[in-house]
Design an enzyme around this catalytic site. Structure first.
Site, PDB file in Angstrom:
ATOM      1  N   GLU A 285     -17.679   2.572  -1.289  1.00 51.06           N
ATOM      2  CA  GLU A 285     -17.771   2.599  -2.760  1.00 51.06           C
ATOM      3  C   GLU A 285     -18.221   1.401  -3.172  1.00 51.06           C
ATOM      4  OE1 GLU A 285     -13.826   3.861  -4.193  1.00 51.06           O
ATOM      5  OE2 GLU A 285     -14.220   5.988  -3.581  1.00 51.06           O
TER       6      GLU A 285
ATOM      7  N   HIS B  40     -17.100  -5.142   3.672  1.00 49.31           N
ATOM      8  CA  HIS B  40     -15.709  -5.678   3.643  1.00 49.31           C
ATOM      9  C   HIS B  40     -15.169  -4.914   4.807  1.00 49.31           C
ATOM     10  CE1 HIS B  40     -16.317  -2.259   0.813  1.00 49.31           C
ATOM     11  NE2 HIS B  40     -15.056  -1.986   1.257  1.00 49.31           N
ATOM     12  N   MET B  41     -13.917  -5.217   5.413  1.00 50.62           N
ATOM     13  CA  MET B  41     -13.219  -4.947   6.411  1.00 50.62           C
ATOM     14  C   MET B  41     -11.846  -4.601   5.819  1.00 50.62           C
ATOM     15  SD  MET B  41     -12.452  -5.927  10.412  1.00 50.62           S
ATOM     16  CE  MET B  41     -11.388  -7.368   9.943  1.00 50.62           C
ATOM     17  N   HIS B  42     -11.679  -3.170   6.080  1.00 51.33           N
ATOM     18  CA  HIS B  42     -10.044  -2.920   5.444  1.00 51.33           C
ATOM     19  C   HIS B  42      -9.152  -3.156   6.714  1.00 51.33           C
ATOM     20  CE1 HIS B  42     -11.109   0.017   1.993  1.00 51.33           C
ATOM     21  NE2 HIS B  42     -12.459  -0.259   2.763  1.00 51.33           N
TER      22      HIS B  42
ATOM     23  N   ASP C 256      -5.873  -4.993  -1.610  1.00 49.46           N
ATOM     24  CA  ASP C 256      -6.791  -3.736  -2.254  1.00 49.46           C
ATOM     25  C   ASP C 256      -6.034  -3.424  -3.399  1.00 49.46           C
ATOM     26  OD1 ASP C 256      -8.894  -1.569  -0.852  1.00 49.46           O
ATOM     27  OD2 ASP C 256      -7.585  -0.854  -2.749  1.00 49.46           O
ATOM     28  N   ILE C 257      -6.653  -3.121  -4.354  1.00 51.11           N
ATOM     29  CA  ILE C 257      -6.099  -2.735  -5.749  1.00 51.11           C
ATOM     30  C   ILE C 257      -5.513  -1.182  -5.863  1.00 51.11           C
ATOM     31  CG2 ILE C 257      -8.074  -1.534  -6.868  1.00 51.11           C
ATOM     32  CD1 ILE C 257      -7.600  -3.447  -9.476  1.00 51.11           C
TER      33      ILE C 257
ATOM     34  N   ASN D  47     -15.991   1.355   5.949  1.00 50.93           N
ATOM     35  CA  ASN D  47     -16.593   2.650   5.578  1.00 50.93           C
ATOM     36  C   ASN D  47     -18.081   2.036   5.283  1.00 50.93           C
ATOM     37  OD1 ASN D  47     -14.324   3.904   5.279  1.00 50.93           O
ATOM     38  ND2 ASN D  47     -13.810   3.047   3.054  1.00 50.93           N
TER      39      ASN D  47
HETATM   40  P1  5GP Z   1     -14.601   1.119   0.335  1.00 49.47           P
HETATM   41  O1  5GP Z   1     -14.442   2.568  -0.285  1.00 49.47           O
HETATM   42  O2  5GP Z   1     -16.002   0.516  -0.320  1.00 49.47           O
HETATM   43  O3  5GP Z   1     -14.611   0.919   1.588  1.00 49.47           O
HETATM   44  O4  5GP Z   1     -13.597   0.202  -0.289  1.00 49.47           O
HETATM   45  C1  5GP Z   1     -13.685  -0.452  -1.482  1.00 49.47           C
HETATM   46  C2  5GP Z   1     -12.203  -0.692  -1.631  1.00 49.47           C
HETATM   47  O5  5GP Z   1     -12.165  -1.761  -3.117  1.00 49.47           O
HETATM   48  C3  5GP Z   1     -11.340   0.379  -2.273  1.00 49.47           C
HETATM   49  O6  5GP Z   1     -10.114   0.690  -1.448  1.00 49.47           O
HETATM   50  C4  5GP Z   1     -10.861  -0.252  -3.832  1.00 49.47           C
HETATM   51  O7  5GP Z   1      -9.590   0.442  -4.101  1.00 49.47           O
HETATM   52  C5  5GP Z   1     -10.941  -1.561  -3.680  1.00 49.47           C
HETATM   53  N1  5GP Z   1     -11.239  -1.902  -4.991  1.00 49.47           N
HETATM   54  C6  5GP Z   1     -12.257  -1.640  -5.886  1.00 49.47           C
HETATM   55  N2  5GP Z   1     -12.431  -2.393  -6.925  1.00 49.47           N
HETATM   56  C7  5GP Z   1     -11.294  -3.475  -6.621  1.00 49.47           C
HETATM   57  C8  5GP Z   1     -10.975  -4.508  -7.399  1.00 49.47           C
HETATM   58  O8  5GP Z   1     -11.441  -4.803  -8.621  1.00 49.47           O
HETATM   59  N3  5GP Z   1      -9.993  -5.412  -6.841  1.00 49.47           N
HETATM   60  C9  5GP Z   1      -9.604  -5.189  -5.695  1.00 49.47           C
HETATM   61  N4  5GP Z   1      -8.494  -6.068  -5.332  1.00 49.47           N
HETATM   62  N5  5GP Z   1      -9.777  -3.982  -4.839  1.00 49.47           N
HETATM   63  C10 5GP Z   1     -10.735  -3.202  -5.507  1.00 49.47           C
END
Ligand code: 5GP
Ligand code: ZN
Length: 110
Positions: A96, A101-103, A31-32, A88
């Site tokens: 977002e 995707h799974m964290h 994650d970035i 999420n």
């Molecule tokens: P969500 O909130 O949708 O469950 O998680 C999206 C995740 O993607 C966030 O934790 C965010 O930091 C990560 N993310 C967003 N853009 C990028 C990117 O361009 N590269 C990577 N590696 N992670 C990203």
């Protein structure tokens, strides 16, 4: 591939994101904006918007995501210290990026 979907582009190898694991069905990358010392995203190559959009045909990819996490755990050194796996779901659930995707987070002092 869905148009304008960041994770379709990443999973399709169209960015310089480094994969920690890649199969024909999924990719794993960091994650970035990590929420923990270890924060991986496990992402199907197939575009599925969210958990709400899963169908019976997606059982195998869901299992693959969990097994990928199991395989990554010792590689990231968190198998014995422990980790969390979560999705999420939609805006109110903190999603977002609208590509399933799974964290996987962990690596805290135990
Ligand atoms: P969500 O909130 O949708 O469950 O998680 C999206 C995740 O993607 C966030 O934790 C965010 O930091 C990560 N993310 C967003 N853009 C990028 C990117 O361009 N590269 C990577 N590696 N992670 C990203
Ligand atoms: Zn997508």
């Amino acid at each position: 591939m869905a148009e304008d979907c960041l994770f379709c582009r990443i999973a399709g190898g169209e960015t310089n994101t480094e994969f920690l694991m890649e199969t024909d069905k999924l990719v794993v990358f960091e994650d970035i904006n990590p929420l923990a010392p270890v924060h991986l995203l496990l992402v199907p190559k197939q575009h599925i918007r969210s958990v709400n959009d899963l169908t019976e045909q997606d059982r195998e990819i869901l299992a693959d995501l969990i097994f990928a996490a199991r395989d990554m755990a010792p590689k990231m050194g968190v198998d014995s210290t422990g980790y969390r796996l979560f999705f999420n779901v939609e805006k109110g659930g903190g999603q977002e990026i609208f590509h399933l995707h799974m964290h996987m987070i962990g690596g805290w002092e135990s």
